[in-house]
Design a protein around this motif. Structure first.
Motif, short mmCIF file in Angstrom:
data_model
loop_
_atom_site.label_atom_id
_atom_site.label_comp_id
_atom_site.label_asym_id
_atom_site.label_seq_id
_atom_site.Cartn_x
_atom_site.Cartn_y
_atom_site.Cartn_z
N ALA A 130 2.25 -9.34 9.70
CA ALA A 130 2.20 -8.47 8.52
C ALA A 130 1.55 -9.24 7.38
CB ALA A 130 3.59 -8.02 8.13
N GLU A 131 0.49 -8.67 6.81
CA GLU A 131 -0.15 -9.22 5.62
C GLU A 131 0.31 -8.39 4.43
OE1 GLU A 131 -4.38 -9.17 6.20
OE2 GLU A 131 -4.33 -11.00 7.41
N ASP B 56 -0.49 -13.20 -2.10
CA ASP B 56 -0.25 -12.57 -0.81
C ASP B 56 0.72 -13.41 0.02
OD1 ASP B 56 -2.14 -10.72 -1.59
OD2 ASP B 56 -3.71 -11.49 -0.27
N TYR B 57 1.36 -12.75 0.97
CA TYR B 57 2.25 -13.41 1.92
C TYR B 57 1.99 -12.81 3.29
CZ TYR B 57 6.42 -14.62 4.55
OH TYR B 57 7.28 -15.08 5.53
N ASN C 174 -0.31 1.37 11.00
CA ASN C 174 -0.45 -0.05 10.75
C ASN C 174 -0.47 -0.40 9.27
OD1 ASN C 174 -2.92 1.06 10.16
ND2 ASN C 174 -4.11 -0.47 11.27
N GLN C 175 -0.01 0.52 8.41
CA GLN C 175 0.02 0.25 6.97
C GLN C 175 1.27 0.85 6.33
OE1 GLN C 175 -2.81 2.16 4.21
NE2 GLN C 175 -3.24 0.10 3.46
N TYR C 176 1.81 0.10 5.38
CA TYR C 176 2.97 0.54 4.61
C TYR C 176 2.64 0.34 3.14
CZ TYR C 176 5.50 -0.34 9.00
OH TYR C 176 5.93 -0.36 10.30
N ASN C 177 3.07 1.27 2.30
CA ASN C 177 2.96 1.14 0.85
C ASN C 177 4.35 1.38 0.26
OD1 ASN C 177 0.06 0.79 0.69
ND2 ASN C 177 -0.08 2.95 1.22
N THR D 224 1.78 -3.57 -0.60
CA THR D 224 0.99 -2.94 0.44
C THR D 224 0.97 -3.89 1.62
OG1 THR D 224 -0.38 -1.78 -1.16
CG2 THR D 224 -1.29 -2.05 1.06
N ILE D 225 1.28 -3.36 2.80
CA ILE D 225 1.39 -4.21 3.99
C ILE D 225 0.48 -3.65 5.07
CG2 ILE D 225 2.95 -5.07 5.76
CD1 ILE D 225 5.23 -4.66 3.69
N ASN D 226 -0.33 -4.53 5.64
CA ASN D 226 -1.19 -4.21 6.77
C ASN D 226 -0.71 -4.99 7.98
OD1 ASN D 226 -3.17 -2.50 5.38
ND2 ASN D 226 -3.64 -4.38 4.27
#
Length: 133
Positions: free
Chosen positions: A27-28, A64-65, A108-111, A128-130
């Motif tokens: 997860a980015e 970023d993490y 594949n994405q979360y906001n 925001t996570i990809n």
């Protein structure tokens, strides 16, 4: 131990963003804040209160993490939690769990948007996570 920036709060199950990372993926996470009050996001693994990352405004980083690649034989889950104070930084004010708004436009994405006190714009803290290989 507990949760939040002060490691002393309890979680509210209705105010947690959940992220699923399948085998071979990571997860980015990208962060932003548009708040007058002090806000933070804390990231935890599913079954632990061991904080993996803390991001936020004022003296906190918005860098970023990324989680490590999932090399286990099952999905890994992460909790995304939002926190705020009812003021700019003030050590005597407690951390409060923030309301969350979830938007997942793709598998594949979360906001995640978090709200502190009013406005209902859910941009006080954003993540925001990809999910990527």
């Amino acid at each position: 131990m507990g949760f939040g920036p002060g490691n002393s709060n309890e979680l509210n199950a209705n105010q947690i963003g959940w992220v699923r990372v399948p085998y071979g993926y990571r997860a980015e996470m990208h962060f932003a804040s548009d708040a007058l009050y002090e806000n933070a996001i804390c990231i935890y693994p599913q079954y632990s209160d061991q904080k993996l990352a803390e991001r936020g405004n004022y003296n906190r980083s918005l860098n970023d993490y990324s989680t490590p690649e999932n090399n286990s034989n099952q999905d890994e889950w992460y909790r995304v939690t939002g926190w705020h104070k009812s003021s700019p930084p003030n050590g005597s004010n407690p951390w409060i769990v923030s309301s969350i708004k979830v938007d997942s436009p793709a598998t594949n994405q979360y906001n995640f948007g978090f709200e502190d006190v009013g406005g209902e714009d859910y941009d006080d803290m954003q993540c925001t996570i990809n999910i990527v290989q």
